[in-house]
Structures are given as structure tokens and as C-alpha cells.
Design a protein around this motif. Structure first.
Motif, mmCIF file in Angstrom:
data_model
loop_
_atom_site.group_PDB
_atom_site.id
_atom_site.type_symbol
_atom_site.label_atom_id
_atom_site.label_comp_id
_atom_site.label_asym_id
_atom_site.label_seq_id
_atom_site.Cartn_x
_atom_site.Cartn_y
_atom_site.Cartn_z
ATOM 1 N N TYR A 7 0.828 -1.213 0.000
ATOM 2 C CA TYR A 7 0.000 0.000 0.000
ATOM 3 C C TYR A 7 0.863 1.264 0.000
ATOM 4 O O TYR A 7 0.489 2.265 -0.620
ATOM 5 N N ALA A 8 1.997 1.233 0.692
ATOM 6 C CA ALA A 8 2.895 2.397 0.683
ATOM 7 C C ALA A 8 3.459 2.623 -0.714
ATOM 8 O O ALA A 8 3.523 3.766 -1.202
ATOM 9 N N SER A 9 3.864 1.539 -1.377
ATOM 10 C CA SER A 9 4.380 1.667 -2.744
ATOM 11 C C SER A 9 3.303 2.186 -3.689
ATOM 12 O O SER A 9 3.555 3.049 -4.546
ATOM 13 N N CYS A 10 2.093 1.680 -3.521
ATOM 14 C CA CYS A 10 0.979 2.136 -4.350
ATOM 15 C C CYS A 10 0.728 3.628 -4.138
ATOM 16 O O CYS A 10 0.521 4.383 -5.099
ATOM 17 N N GLY A 11 0.767 4.069 -2.876
ATOM 18 C CA GLY A 11 0.539 5.479 -2.581
ATOM 19 C C GLY A 11 1.600 6.384 -3.182
ATOM 20 O O GLY A 11 1.283 7.447 -3.725
ATOM 21 N N LEU A 12 2.856 5.960 -3.108
ATOM 22 C CA LEU A 12 3.936 6.767 -3.682
ATOM 23 C C LEU A 12 3.796 6.880 -5.193
ATOM 24 O O LEU A 12 4.028 7.950 -5.777
ATOM 25 N N LEU A 13 3.416 5.786 -5.839
ATOM 26 C CA LEU A 13 3.241 5.818 -7.285
ATOM 27 C C LEU A 13 2.063 6.697 -7.687
ATOM 28 O O LEU A 13 2.128 7.436 -8.678
ATOM 29 N N TRP A 14 0.994 6.664 -6.908
ATOM 30 C CA TRP A 14 -0.136 7.531 -7.197
ATOM 31 C C TRP A 14 0.228 8.986 -6.955
ATOM 32 O O TRP A 14 -0.272 9.881 -7.651
ATOM 33 N N LEU A 15 1.086 9.229 -5.973
ATOM 34 C CA LEU A 15 1.560 10.596 -5.750
ATOM 35 C C LEU A 15 2.346 11.088 -6.967
ATOM 36 O O LEU A 15 2.186 12.241 -7.402
ATOM 37 N N GLY A 16 3.200 10.214 -7.512
ATOM 38 C CA GLY A 16 3.912 10.581 -8.729
ATOM 39 C C GLY A 16 2.964 10.826 -9.896
ATOM 40 O O GLY A 16 3.180 11.730 -10.710
ATOM 41 N N LEU A 17 1.891 10.038 -9.967
ATOM 42 C CA LEU A 17 0.907 10.227 -11.037
ATOM 43 C C LEU A 17 0.167 11.548 -10.873
ATOM 44 O O LEU A 17 -0.138 12.236 -11.861
ATOM 45 N N PRO A 216 9.910 -13.268 -5.368
ATOM 46 C CA PRO A 216 9.253 -12.439 -6.385
ATOM 47 C C PRO A 216 8.734 -11.109 -5.847
ATOM 48 O O PRO A 216 8.795 -10.088 -6.536
ATOM 49 N N SER A 217 8.222 -11.108 -4.615
ATOM 50 C CA SER A 217 7.712 -9.859 -4.037
ATOM 51 C C SER A 217 8.824 -8.835 -3.882
ATOM 52 O O SER A 217 8.646 -7.644 -4.181
ATOM 53 N N ALA A 218 9.996 -9.316 -3.421
ATOM 54 C CA ALA A 218 11.134 -8.401 -3.276
ATOM 55 C C ALA A 218 11.574 -7.866 -4.637
ATOM 56 O O ALA A 218 11.845 -6.670 -4.792
ATOM 57 N N CYS A 219 11.625 -8.750 -5.635
ATOM 58 C CA CYS A 219 12.014 -8.312 -6.980
ATOM 59 C C CYS A 219 11.024 -7.285 -7.538
ATOM 60 O O CYS A 219 11.430 -6.279 -8.137
ATOM 61 N N ALA A 220 9.737 -7.527 -7.336
ATOM 62 C CA ALA A 220 8.728 -6.612 -7.865
ATOM 63 C C ALA A 220 8.841 -5.234 -7.220
ATOM 64 O O ALA A 220 8.752 -4.206 -7.896
ATOM 65 N N GLY A 221 9.035 -5.207 -5.886
ATOM 66 C CA GLY A 221 9.142 -3.924 -5.189
ATOM 67 C C GLY A 221 10.363 -3.129 -5.615
ATOM 68 O O GLY A 221 10.273 -1.936 -5.927
ATOM 69 N N ILE A 222 11.515 -3.801 -5.638
ATOM 70 C CA ILE A 222 12.757 -3.117 -6.030
ATOM 71 C C ILE A 222 12.685 -2.681 -7.486
ATOM 72 O O ILE A 222 13.109 -1.571 -7.852
ATOM 73 N N SER A 223 12.132 -3.549 -8.339
ATOM 74 C CA SER A 223 12.037 -3.230 -9.762
ATOM 75 C C SER A 223 11.152 -2.014 -10.000
ATOM 76 O O SER A 223 11.517 -1.110 -10.771
ATOM 77 N N ALA A 224 10.000 -1.966 -9.349
ATOM 78 C CA ALA A 224 9.091 -0.840 -9.557
ATOM 79 C C ALA A 224 9.730 0.467 -9.103
ATOM 80 O O ALA A 224 9.657 1.490 -9.797
#
Length: 378
Positions: A7-17, A216-224
Motif C-alpha cells: 500500500y505504501a508503494s501504491c501510494g507513492l506511485l499515485w503521488l507521482g501520477l 518475487p515480491s522483493a524483486c517486484a518492489g525493487i524493480s518498480a
């Protein structure tokens, strides 16, 4: 903890959007801006749908066990395709629109197949975290899993290859952004590779569930995070470079302003300083105050002294621009002293108004004491 990170990652990305929203309003048909917004939106959607709590909510609200799985897989596949389209649109060139259209049609077909295979398969037992490995041997569902992982892996590898190959021909912030973007997509490839290995292990009656969930979760977070940074670097670097240059020029004009500060204060010539510490506004404020002071000093600026100091500096092998700066510095230093002593020695005042680069060199000369040395020689 997984939910919190998602949810924190989602929020940061929406902030960028949201920061791109004003540009979207002004240029709603800009292809690059639309693709960039799609990358940010789909990346945030991947994190939102991948959170276990969201998975449970979607499954419960829909009444369809594991409906969150194809939705998440669709978002991941679309995100990979959008990242590839962004790099292709970023580079441009002939045939770009046609190539993007082909990739878009291909991945649209993949999304349709993912939905169709889920409907044909039997996934009646809800699995929030290990859906891939649990259903790795289930007809149609296994094909759906391999299809979306293969599509995602293809997208990230092509994106990384294009980004890194293009970066070799560039310099500056665009190269840094492409290298970061390429590294982020390569890390994202670890998501697909690890899940494919875990699924293949199930086909050989081995349990590698941990490889298909934690890694996979770690890879997805770091990759995004890395990918978004790579996208942002070329967008922000020019803006930050202009601001940094303005702050440097503002600081370099300090010695010249301090030389004139007594005059500026006494005669109320200083322009009011902007309240907000903006680099461009503060530079304009300091430059305007200096021009006001030089205009007031006009009748004290001795052209004869200027020409003599300029000629002396050239005779010593000085650069013409630096000689001009030293001559101006000598004339300004003499004028401020003449004004302080209330005498008017200059019969022919200096004409012209130095531009900003000349002001910077004059200020540097004053800071180095070049003006006083030239004045002493004269």
C-alpha cells in the motif's frame, strides 16, 4: 508487513501520477505523457492488487474464488507492455507508432487468453499468496500462469535490452535514466524467473513455494522503485540543473552586491526580496538590485580609468573577457569610494550595461580583489 509495503508503494506511485495531472489536463493527447501515466498507474495497480488483504477483499466481494489472480496477472502483463512502449516512444524514430501498435495488440491478446484460461480452469480453493505454485499442475490454470509469466519476462527483457543499448549512445541525465530503467526491468525479470522455477519444480513433484512467494515480491518492489526512478531522472534533471545554475549565479553575484550594499541601502535602491526562496526569482532580485546600483553610480564610473585598467590587464596576457571584468571592477571600486567621499571625478561616464555573464565575471573579480589591484596599478 507485506500489505503495508504494497500500500505504501501504491501510494507513492499515485503521488507521482498526481504530479503529472496538470500536464495531462494541458496536453490530454500527448502520447508520451499518456504512456508515462499508464506506466505509473499500472505499477501502482500491481501493488494494490498484489496485497493479500486486497486479494481477500476482491475474492470475497466478487464471490469468485481467486478472481484477484487474473486481475493481478493482467495488471502485471499490462505494466510490462506499457514500460516497453514507454522506452520505444521515448526513443522515437520511424516506425515507432506501428511497432507500439503491434506490441499492444499482442499483449491485448495475452490478456484475453489469461481471462479465458481462468474461466476454463478450476480454481475453487482460495490461495492468497501461493496461487502459482498451488495451481501449477491444474489444467488451463497452469497454462494461464505460464502465459502471463512468459509475457512479463519477454516485456522486461526487451525493455532492458532496448534501454541499455540506447543508453550506450547517450550522455547526461537521459543516459542515467535509461541505465536505471534498464537495471530496474532486469530486476523485474527475477519476478518471472523465480515464479517459473517454482512452478517447474511442482511439475517435478518438488516444493519450492518459498521461491515463488518471498523472492518475487522483493524483486517486484525493487524493480518498480528503480524503474520509476529511471523514468523520473530525465524529467527532473533539466529542472534541477536550471535551479542549481541559478543558485550558483546568485551566490557568485554576492561580492558585487556587497560592494554596492551601502549605496543600495542608503538610496533605497534595493528591490524587495521575494518571500518564497525561488532560485530564478532571487537571482532576478539580486541582478535587478545591482543594475539599480550601477545606474545610480553612472556619473561616478570613469571611462578613462576603465580603459586604462583594461589595457593594463591585456598587456599582462589576460583574457579579453577577464580584462573587461577587471576593468569594470576597478571602475566600480573607484566609483563607490568617490561616492563615499562625495566627490565627482568622472567627466565622461561609462556607457553600456553589462549582461549577466559579465556581471558574474565582475563579481568574481571583486571577490578575488582584482579590481583593487587594477585600481592600484592605475
Amino acid at each position: 508487513m507485506s500489505d503495508l509495503i504494497n500500500y505504501a508503494s501504491c501510494g507513492l506511485l499515485w503521488l507521482g501520477l498526481l504530479t503529472k495531472a496538470p500536464d495531462l489536463v494541458r496536453r490530454p493527447r500527448d502520447p508520451f505523457l499518456l504512456t508515462l501515466s499508464a506506466v505509473l498507474a499500472l505499477s501502482s495497480l500491481c501493488f494494490l492488487l498484489g496485497a493479500p488483504d486486497t486479494v481477500g477483499f476482491v475474492n470475497g466481494a466478487s464471490g469468485v474464488p481467486n478472481l484477484a489472480a487474473p486481475l493481478t496477472y493482467g495488471a502485471i502483463t499490462a505494466y510490462g507492455a506499457a514500460s516497453l512502449a514507454l522506452v520505444m516512444r521515448w526513443r522515437g524514430g520511424p516506425g515507432t507508432a506501428r511497432a507500439i501498435r503491434r506490441w499492444t495488440l499482442g499483449y491485448t491478446a495475452v490478456l484475453a487468453c489469461v481471462g479465458a484460461l481462468f474461466v476454463l480452469g478450476d480454481a475453487s480453493v482460495e490461495r492468497r499468496t501461493d496461487f502459482d505454485t498451488y495451481y501449477a499442475t491444474t489444467p488451463y490454470i497452469a497454462e494461464m500462469i505460464v502465459l502471463y509469466l512468459g509475457a512479463h519476462l519477454t516485456a522486461v527483457l526487451v525493455t532492458a535490452c532496448r534501454s541499455l543499448c540506447w543508453a550506450r549512445r547517450l550522455r547526461g541525465s537521459l543516459r542515467a535514466g535509461l541505465v536505471t530503467l534498464g537495471a530496474g526491468t532486469l530486476i523485474g525479470g527475477g519476478y518471472s524467473v523465480s515464479k517459473l522455477l517454482a512452478v517447474a519444480a511442482r511439475w517435478w513433484d518438488r516444493d519450492w513455494s518459498a521461491l515463488g512467494t518471498t523472492f518475487p515480491s522483493a524483486c517486484a518492489g525493487i524493480s518498480a522503485a528503480t524503474t520509476v526512478v529511471g523514468i523520473v531522472i530525465p524529467l527532473l534533471a533539466p529542472f534541477l540543473a536550471v535551479r542549481a545554475r541559478c543558485w550558483r549565479e546568485y551566490a557568485r553575484l554576492g561580492p558585487l552586491e556587497r560592494t554596492l550594499t551601502g549605496l543600495l541601502t542608503r538610496e533605497s535602491l534595493r528591490v524587495p526580496r521575494p518571500l518564497w526562496p525561488s532560485a530564478t526569482r532571487w537571482l532576478t532580485w539580486r541582478q535587478s538590485s545591482i543594475y539599480n546600483g550601477l545606474h545610480y553610480l553612472g556619473r561616478y564610473l570613469d571611462e578613462g580609468l576603465y580603459r586604462q585598467a583594461y589595457a593594463d590587464r591585456l598587456r599582462t596576457g589576460g583574457d579579453p573577457c577577464q580584462a573587461e571584468a577587471a576593468a569594470w571592477a576597478a571602475a566600480i571600486a573607484a566609483a563607490t569610494r568617490a561616492l563615499h567621499e562625495e566627490r565627482e571625478d568622472a567627466a565622461v561616464p561609462l556607457a553600456g550595461r553589462p549582461d549577466l555573464p559579465a556581471l558574474l565575471r565582475i563579481s568574481d573579480a571583486l571577490a578575488a580583489g582584482t579590481g583593487d589591484r587594477a585600481l592600484a596599478v592605475c
